[in-house]
Design an enzyme around this catalytic site. Sequence first.
Site, mmCIF file in Angstrom:
data_model
loop_
_atom_site.group_PDB
_atom_site.id
_atom_site.type_symbol
_atom_site.label_atom_id
_atom_site.label_comp_id
_atom_site.label_asym_id
_atom_site.label_seq_id
_atom_site.Cartn_x
_atom_site.Cartn_y
_atom_site.Cartn_z
ATOM 1 N N ASN A 42 97.653 83.202 68.332
ATOM 2 C CA ASN A 42 97.230 82.166 67.396
ATOM 3 C C ASN A 42 97.522 82.590 65.959
ATOM 4 O O ASN A 42 97.462 83.784 65.614
ATOM 5 C CB ASN A 42 95.760 81.760 67.597
ATOM 6 C CG ASN A 42 94.772 82.904 67.547
ATOM 7 O OD1 ASN A 42 95.120 84.047 67.803
ATOM 8 N ND2 ASN A 42 93.524 82.597 67.232
ATOM 9 N N GLU A 55 99.188 79.171 72.471
ATOM 10 C CA GLU A 55 100.087 78.470 73.390
ATOM 11 C C GLU A 55 101.226 77.789 72.642
ATOM 12 O O GLU A 55 102.323 77.616 73.197
ATOM 13 C CB GLU A 55 99.299 77.438 74.213
ATOM 14 C CG GLU A 55 98.310 78.053 75.196
ATOM 15 C CD GLU A 55 96.925 78.344 74.599
ATOM 16 O OE1 GLU A 55 96.814 78.441 73.358
ATOM 17 O OE2 GLU A 55 95.974 78.458 75.370
HETATM 18 N N1 THU Z 1 92.790 79.105 70.337
HETATM 19 C C1 THU Z 1 93.996 79.345 70.942
HETATM 20 O O1 THU Z 1 94.861 80.035 70.379
HETATM 21 N N2 THU Z 1 94.219 78.808 72.164
HETATM 22 C C2 THU Z 1 93.296 78.100 72.878
HETATM 23 O O2 THU Z 1 93.624 77.573 73.930
HETATM 24 C C3 THU Z 1 91.916 78.016 72.399
HETATM 25 C C4 THU Z 1 91.753 78.306 70.939
HETATM 26 C C5 THU Z 1 92.563 79.643 68.990
HETATM 27 C C6 THU Z 1 92.595 78.610 67.914
HETATM 28 C C7 THU Z 1 91.805 79.299 66.814
HETATM 29 O O3 THU Z 1 92.707 80.091 66.052
HETATM 30 C C8 THU Z 1 90.836 80.200 67.550
HETATM 31 O O4 THU Z 1 91.298 80.248 68.898
HETATM 32 C C9 THU Z 1 89.400 79.707 67.535
HETATM 33 O O5 THU Z 1 89.308 78.409 67.996
#
Ligand code: THU
Length: 132
Positions: A42, A55
């Site tokens: 992320n 993702e």
């Molecule tokens: N996040 C992801 O990278 N993938 C997911 O499927 C769930 C949430 C990240 C987004 C944000 O940077 C952090 O988790 C908190 O929500």
Amino acid sequence: MDWEALRLRAVELMERAYAPYSHFPVGVAGLVDDGRVVAGCNVENAAYGVGLCAECGMVSELHATGGGRLTAVYCVGRDGAPLMACGRCRQLLWENGGPGCLVMTPEGVLPMSEVLPQAFGPANLGGGDARP
Ligand code: THU
């Protein structure tokens, strides 16, 4: 299916996450039908809504390196344990893996057809159905 290899790759990516706002690093790795492994982390932004889920990076690598279909996906949080994809990312996995793509979840391995039941997908647009 070498789930542990996928998990270790997801952990590597999680350690590279840019998550200064949520402090919630996420990594994901996916096996492609030609044997490649693609991965992402992320990447957040001061404009919170602009942040990218792990993702998103993985799917970008999938297409940037030749395309193909995701056959197995492992997403982890800081503890290295399976993390469920958010709703938006389930849609990304559906588009790029279809109903048969396997996902490691906190409840074990599940096909996308169970992770995102009655999914909206390419078939709803009148074209071909979501590829298996
Ligand atoms: N996040 C992801 O990278 N993938 C997911 O499927 C769930 C949430 C990240 C987004 C944000 O940077 C952090 O988790 C908190 O929500």
